[in-house]
Design a protein around this motif. Structure first.
Motif, PDB file in Angstrom:
ATOM      1  N   MET A 156      24.922  68.497 -18.169  1.00  8.45           N
ATOM      2  CA  MET A 156      26.312  68.124 -18.417  1.00  8.45           C
ATOM      3  C   MET A 156      26.787  67.127 -17.366  1.00  8.45           C
ATOM      4  SD  MET A 156      28.713  71.090 -19.837  1.00  8.45           S
ATOM      5  CE  MET A 156      28.078  72.624 -19.172  1.00  8.45           C
ATOM      6  N   ARG A 157      27.664  66.205 -17.783  1.00 12.11           N
ATOM      7  CA  ARG A 157      28.202  65.212 -16.849  1.00 12.11           C
ATOM      8  C   ARG A 157      29.734  65.281 -16.832  1.00 12.11           C
ATOM      9  NH1 ARG A 157      25.110  59.591 -15.784  1.00 12.11           N
ATOM     10  NH2 ARG A 157      23.522  60.604 -14.543  1.00 12.11           N
ATOM     11  N   ILE A 158      30.270  65.453 -15.624  1.00 14.32           N
ATOM     12  CA  ILE A 158      31.723  65.592 -15.472  1.00 14.32           C
ATOM     13  C   ILE A 158      32.234  64.512 -14.528  1.00 14.32           C
ATOM     14  CG2 ILE A 158      33.588  67.221 -14.900  1.00 14.32           C
ATOM     15  CD1 ILE A 158      31.645  68.656 -16.647  1.00 14.32           C
ATOM     16  N   LEU A 159      33.298  63.826 -14.950  1.00 14.47           N
ATOM     17  CA  LEU A 159      33.950  62.844 -14.088  1.00 14.47           C
ATOM     18  C   LEU A 159      35.104  63.547 -13.369  1.00 14.47           C
ATOM     19  CD1 LEU A 159      34.023  59.681 -13.520  1.00 14.47           C
ATOM     20  CD2 LEU A 159      35.946  59.659 -15.117  1.00 14.47           C
ATOM     21  N   GLY A 160      35.138  63.472 -12.049  1.00 10.74           N
ATOM     22  CA  GLY A 160      36.195  64.140 -11.268  1.00 10.74           C
ATOM     23  C   GLY A 160      37.182  63.135 -10.707  1.00 10.74           C
ATOM     24  N   ILE A 161      38.475  63.498 -10.753  1.00  8.98           N
ATOM     25  CA  ILE A 161      39.548  62.615 -10.270  1.00  8.98           C
ATOM     26  C   ILE A 161      40.445  63.374  -9.296  1.00  8.98           C
ATOM     27  CG2 ILE A 161      41.639  61.376 -10.974  1.00  8.98           C
ATOM     28  CD1 ILE A 161      40.284  60.750 -13.617  1.00  8.98           C
ATOM     29  N   GLU A 162      40.605  62.838  -8.092  1.00  7.89           N
ATOM     30  CA  GLU A 162      41.461  63.467  -7.073  1.00  7.89           C
ATOM     31  C   GLU A 162      42.574  62.490  -6.666  1.00  7.89           C
ATOM     32  OE1 GLU A 162      42.154  66.157  -5.177  1.00  7.89           O
ATOM     33  OE2 GLU A 162      43.392  64.942  -3.841  1.00  7.89           O
ATOM     34  N   THR A 163      43.840  62.918  -6.832  1.00 10.45           N
ATOM     35  CA  THR A 163      44.975  62.072  -6.398  1.00 10.45           C
ATOM     36  C   THR A 163      46.113  62.925  -5.826  1.00 10.45           C
ATOM     37  OG1 THR A 163      46.070  62.182  -8.559  1.00 10.45           O
ATOM     38  CG2 THR A 163      44.567  60.339  -8.232  1.00 10.45           C
ATOM     39  N   SER A 164      45.786  64.051  -5.161  1.00 13.80           N
ATOM     40  CA  SER A 164      46.875  64.963  -4.786  1.00 13.80           C
ATOM     41  C   SER A 164      47.687  64.485  -3.587  1.00 13.80           C
ATOM     42  CB  SER A 164      46.323  66.353  -4.494  1.00 13.80           C
ATOM     43  OG  SER A 164      45.543  66.326  -3.325  1.00 13.80           O
ATOM     44  N   CYS A 165      47.109  63.583  -2.774  1.00 16.00           N
ATOM     45  CA  CYS A 165      47.847  63.163  -1.578  1.00 16.00           C
ATOM     46  C   CYS A 165      47.620  61.678  -1.314  1.00 16.00           C
ATOM     47  CB  CYS A 165      47.423  64.047  -0.406  1.00 16.00           C
ATOM     48  SG  CYS A 165      48.448  63.825   1.044  1.00 16.00           S
ATOM     49  N   ASP A 166      46.890  61.337  -0.265  1.00 18.60           N
ATOM     50  CA  ASP A 166      46.771  59.916   0.091  1.00 18.60           C
ATOM     51  C   ASP A 166      45.357  59.360  -0.062  1.00 18.60           C
ATOM     52  OD1 ASP A 166      45.790  61.440   2.145  1.00 18.60           O
ATOM     53  OD2 ASP A 166      46.636  60.226   3.745  1.00 18.60           O
ATOM     54  N   GLU A 167      44.488  60.065  -0.777  1.00 21.78           N
ATOM     55  CA  GLU A 167      43.169  59.504  -1.079  1.00 21.78           C
ATOM     56  C   GLU A 167      43.002  59.479  -2.590  1.00 21.78           C
ATOM     57  OE1 GLU A 167      41.367  59.330   1.874  1.00 21.78           O
ATOM     58  OE2 GLU A 167      42.139  61.020   3.032  1.00 21.78           O
ATOM     59  N   THR A 168      42.523  58.334  -3.093  1.00 22.45           N
ATOM     60  CA  THR A 168      42.147  58.280  -4.498  1.00 22.45           C
ATOM     61  C   THR A 168      40.634  58.501  -4.519  1.00 22.45           C
ATOM     62  OG1 THR A 168      43.733  56.464  -4.631  1.00 22.45           O
ATOM     63  CG2 THR A 168      42.479  56.958  -6.628  1.00 22.45           C
ATOM     64  N   GLY A 169      40.209  59.606  -5.140  1.00 18.34           N
ATOM     65  CA  GLY A 169      38.786  59.947  -5.145  1.00 18.34           C
ATOM     66  C   GLY A 169      38.274  60.093  -6.567  1.00 18.34           C
ATOM     67  N   VAL A 170      37.086  59.520  -6.819  1.00 14.77           N
ATOM     68  CA  VAL A 170      36.467  59.634  -8.147  1.00 14.77           C
ATOM     69  C   VAL A 170      34.987  59.919  -7.925  1.00 14.77           C
ATOM     70  CG1 VAL A 170      35.920  58.431 -10.305  1.00 14.77           C
ATOM     71  CG2 VAL A 170      38.097  57.981  -9.167  1.00 14.77           C
ATOM     72  N   ALA A 171      34.403  60.795  -8.756  1.00 16.14           N
ATOM     73  CA  ALA A 171      32.959  61.049  -8.648  1.00 16.14           C
ATOM     74  C   ALA A 171      32.413  61.524  -9.972  1.00 16.14           C
ATOM     75  CB  ALA A 171      32.678  62.095  -7.569  1.00 16.14           C
ATOM     76  N   LEU A 172      31.119  61.346 -10.140  1.00 20.66           N
ATOM     77  CA  LEU A 172      30.464  61.834 -11.350  1.00 20.66           C
ATOM     78  C   LEU A 172      29.424  62.883 -10.965  1.00 20.66           C
ATOM     79  CD1 LEU A 172      29.595  59.572 -14.300  1.00 20.66           C
ATOM     80  CD2 LEU A 172      28.371  61.675 -13.898  1.00 20.66           C
ATOM     81  N   TYR A 173      29.614  64.107 -11.494  1.00 16.11           N
ATOM     82  CA  TYR A 173      28.688  65.211 -11.212  1.00 16.11           C
ATOM     83  C   TYR A 173      27.802  65.449 -12.424  1.00 16.11           C
ATOM     84  CZ  TYR A 173      26.925  69.919 -10.424  1.00 16.11           C
ATOM     85  OH  TYR A 173      26.096  71.003 -10.285  1.00 16.11           O
ATOM     86  N   ASP A 174      26.508  65.591 -12.156  1.00 15.35           N
ATOM     87  CA  ASP A 174      25.550  65.886 -13.220  1.00 15.35           C
ATOM     88  C   ASP A 174      24.951  67.259 -12.907  1.00 15.35           C
ATOM     89  OD1 ASP A 174      23.158  63.964 -14.996  1.00 15.35           O
ATOM     90  OD2 ASP A 174      22.927  66.094 -14.497  1.00 15.35           O
ATOM     91  N   SER A 175      24.994  68.178 -13.877  1.00 21.54           N
ATOM     92  CA  SER A 175      24.554  69.548 -13.588  1.00 21.54           C
ATOM     93  C   SER A 175      23.052  69.619 -13.303  1.00 21.54           C
ATOM     94  CB  SER A 175      24.934  70.488 -14.731  1.00 21.54           C
ATOM     95  OG  SER A 175      24.437  69.979 -15.949  1.00 21.54           O
ATOM     96  N   ASP A 176      22.296  68.586 -13.649  1.00 17.97           N
ATOM     97  CA  ASP A 176      20.858  68.589 -13.334  1.00 17.97           C
ATOM     98  C   ASP A 176      20.559  67.992 -11.966  1.00 17.97           C
ATOM     99  OD1 ASP A 176      20.031  69.792 -15.648  1.00 17.97           O
ATOM    100  OD2 ASP A 176      19.976  67.886 -16.753  1.00 17.97           O
ATOM    101  N   CYS A 177      21.338  66.959 -11.574  1.00 17.66           N
ATOM    102  CA  CYS A 177      20.960  66.295 -10.310  1.00 17.66           C
ATOM    103  C   CYS A 177      22.093  66.168  -9.305  1.00 17.66           C
ATOM    104  CB  CYS A 177      20.304  64.950 -10.585  1.00 17.66           C
ATOM    105  SG  CYS A 177      21.094  64.000 -11.846  1.00 17.66           S
ATOM    106  N   GLY A 178      23.226  66.817  -9.508  1.00 20.23           N
ATOM    107  CA  GLY A 178      24.295  66.803  -8.503  1.00 20.23           C
ATOM    108  C   GLY A 178      25.196  65.580  -8.623  1.00 20.23           C
ATOM    109  N   ILE A 179      25.775  65.153  -7.484  1.00 24.68           N
ATOM    110  CA  ILE A 179      26.687  63.999  -7.500  1.00 24.68           C
ATOM    111  C   ILE A 179      25.863  62.719  -7.689  1.00 24.68           C
ATOM    112  CG2 ILE A 179      28.356  62.657  -6.142  1.00 24.68           C
ATOM    113  CD1 ILE A 179      29.445  65.375  -7.078  1.00 24.68           C
ATOM    114  N   VAL A 180      26.112  62.033  -8.798  1.00 29.44           N
ATOM    115  CA  VAL A 180      25.341  60.826  -9.124  1.00 29.44           C
ATOM    116  C   VAL A 180      25.986  59.593  -8.496  1.00 29.44           C
ATOM    117  CG1 VAL A 180      24.353  59.502 -11.024  1.00 29.44           C
ATOM    118  CG2 VAL A 180      24.881  61.907 -11.354  1.00 29.44           C
ATOM    119  N   ALA A 181      27.320  59.550  -8.461  1.00 34.66           N
ATOM    120  CA  ALA A 181      28.028  58.424  -7.861  1.00 34.66           C
ATOM    121  C   ALA A 181      29.413  58.887  -7.456  1.00 34.66           C
ATOM    122  CB  ALA A 181      28.135  57.271  -8.864  1.00 34.66           C
TER     123      ALA A 181
END
Ligand code: KG4
Ligand code: ZN
Length: 336
Positions: free
Chosen positions: A1-26
């Motif tokens: 499975m591939r999940i795109l994560g988005i973080e904007t709760s404070c002063d950092e804009t964070g984005v990442a793609l997690y793959d359940s087979d190989c971890g954080i891909v980017a």
């Protein structure tokens, strides 16, 4: 499975793609530190506007780095709280819009669950049950983690969070924003025998914290030095930074030891911005070694806010069967 994560709760804009087979891909992160530095703290309206400018370009960057197409994604995870409402709304609306366009679910994630699970991205990873110390700019909590998703708060700060105390101390010493790394750096030149600051609430039973008295003690010491020396000298700043950091780290270490003893756990997980503090890592290493226990952290760049922890927490929410709808709902305050 591939999940795109988005973080904007404070002063950092964070984005990442997690793959359940190989971890954080980017992953990609944009920090607004420079934008807020001249105000000595985060200005919520400016934070929201900057998330609007940066979020879509970061998503494009992460998808390109991962060589991923929207059709490869199984879900989008976004931070729904706690945090600055305007900033959260940016992440939530972008996540919901993309999820609608791409025909996948958008999962809401609790920011502190994101921090708590970040050490599970490392190898070796802790195995639940374990005890977690969450130390960020907004929270200081000890949590008993029975399993992923089952959390019991063992103790928390009754007033300021540890990171907030670092930030306020930095401000009163003229060290600027963000406080934690600057106070830690100034402390390296400090004289260890000049001051000893109080360790709040360690002589009382229980696992709660309080850092506002320590903050006042720091301010009074600062003012006395400034009066005596007709202004703060670089030595005053370094010595106060040293004594302050020593007191916070000692207090956190004492409470972690107490929590491990109370629960009988042999695994301590430490996460959130303050977990990047090297003195804290040193003292906790000594403490757990004496107890025959182990301590786990996120890698340094995933201690502070980031998209990777949100993508991973979203994956866990998905496994737990969390429902997703298209309502854009965020929460400034939200118990975990
Ligand atoms: O987790 P985080 O990025 O944001 C929140 O969720 O609050 O944590 C930010 C906090 C700030 O208060 C910052 O001063 C503190 O973490 N921090 C540190 C260090 N690096 C960041 N505090 C002490 N030592 C550090 N090296
Ligand atoms: Zn955080």
């Amino acid at each position: 499975m591939r999940i795109l994560g988005i973080e904007t709760s404070c002063d950092e804009t964070g984005v990442a793609l997690y793959d359940s087979d190989c971890g954080i891909v980017a992953d990609a992160l944009y920090s607004q530190i420079e934008l807020h530095a001249e105000y000595g703290g985060v200005v919520p309206e400016l934070a929201s506007r900057d998330h609007v400018r940066k979020l879509i370009p970061l998503i494009k960057e992460v998808m390109a780095k991962a060589g991923s197409q929207p059709a490869d994604l199984d879900a989008i995870a976004y931070t729904a709280g706690p945090g600055l409402v305007g900033a959260l709304m940016v992440g939530a609306s972008v996540a919901k819009s993309l999820a609608y366009a791409w025909g996948i679910p958008a999962l809401s994630v609790h920011h502190m669950e994101g921090h708590l699970l970040a050490p599970l991205l490392e190898d070796p990873a802790p195995q639940a049950p374990f005890v977690a110390l969450l130390v960020s700019g907004g929270h200081t909590q000890l949590v008993n983690v029975a399993s992923i998703g089952q959390y019991q708060i063992l103790g928390e700060s009754l007033d300021d969070a540890a990171g907030e105390a670092f930030d306020k101390t930095a401000k009163m010493l003229g060290l600027g924003y963000p406080g934690g790394p600057n106070v830690a750096k100034a402390a390296q030149q400090g004289n260890a025998s000049r001051f000893r600051f109080p360790r709040p609430m360690v002589d009382r039973p229980g696992l709660d914290f309080s850092f506002s008295g320590l903050k006042t003690f720091t301010l009074n010491t600062r003012n006395k030095c400034a009066e005596a020396d007709a202004g703060l000298t670089p030595e005053d700043v370094a010595d106060i930074a040293w004594a302050f950091q020593d007191a916070v780290v000692d207090t956190l270490t004492i409470k972690c030891k107490r929590a491990l003893k109370q629960t009988g756990s042999k695994q301590l997980v430490v996460a959130g911005g303050v977990s990047a503090n090297l003195l804290l890592r040193e003292k906790l290493a000594d403490m757990v070694a004496k107890l025959g226990a182990q301590v786990f952290y996120p890698q340094l760049r995933f201690c502070t806010d980031n998209g990777a922890m949100i993508a991973f927490a979203g994956y866990q929410r998905m496994l737990a069967g969390q429902e997703a709808d298209l309502k854009v709902k965020v929460r400034a305050r939200w118990p975990m």
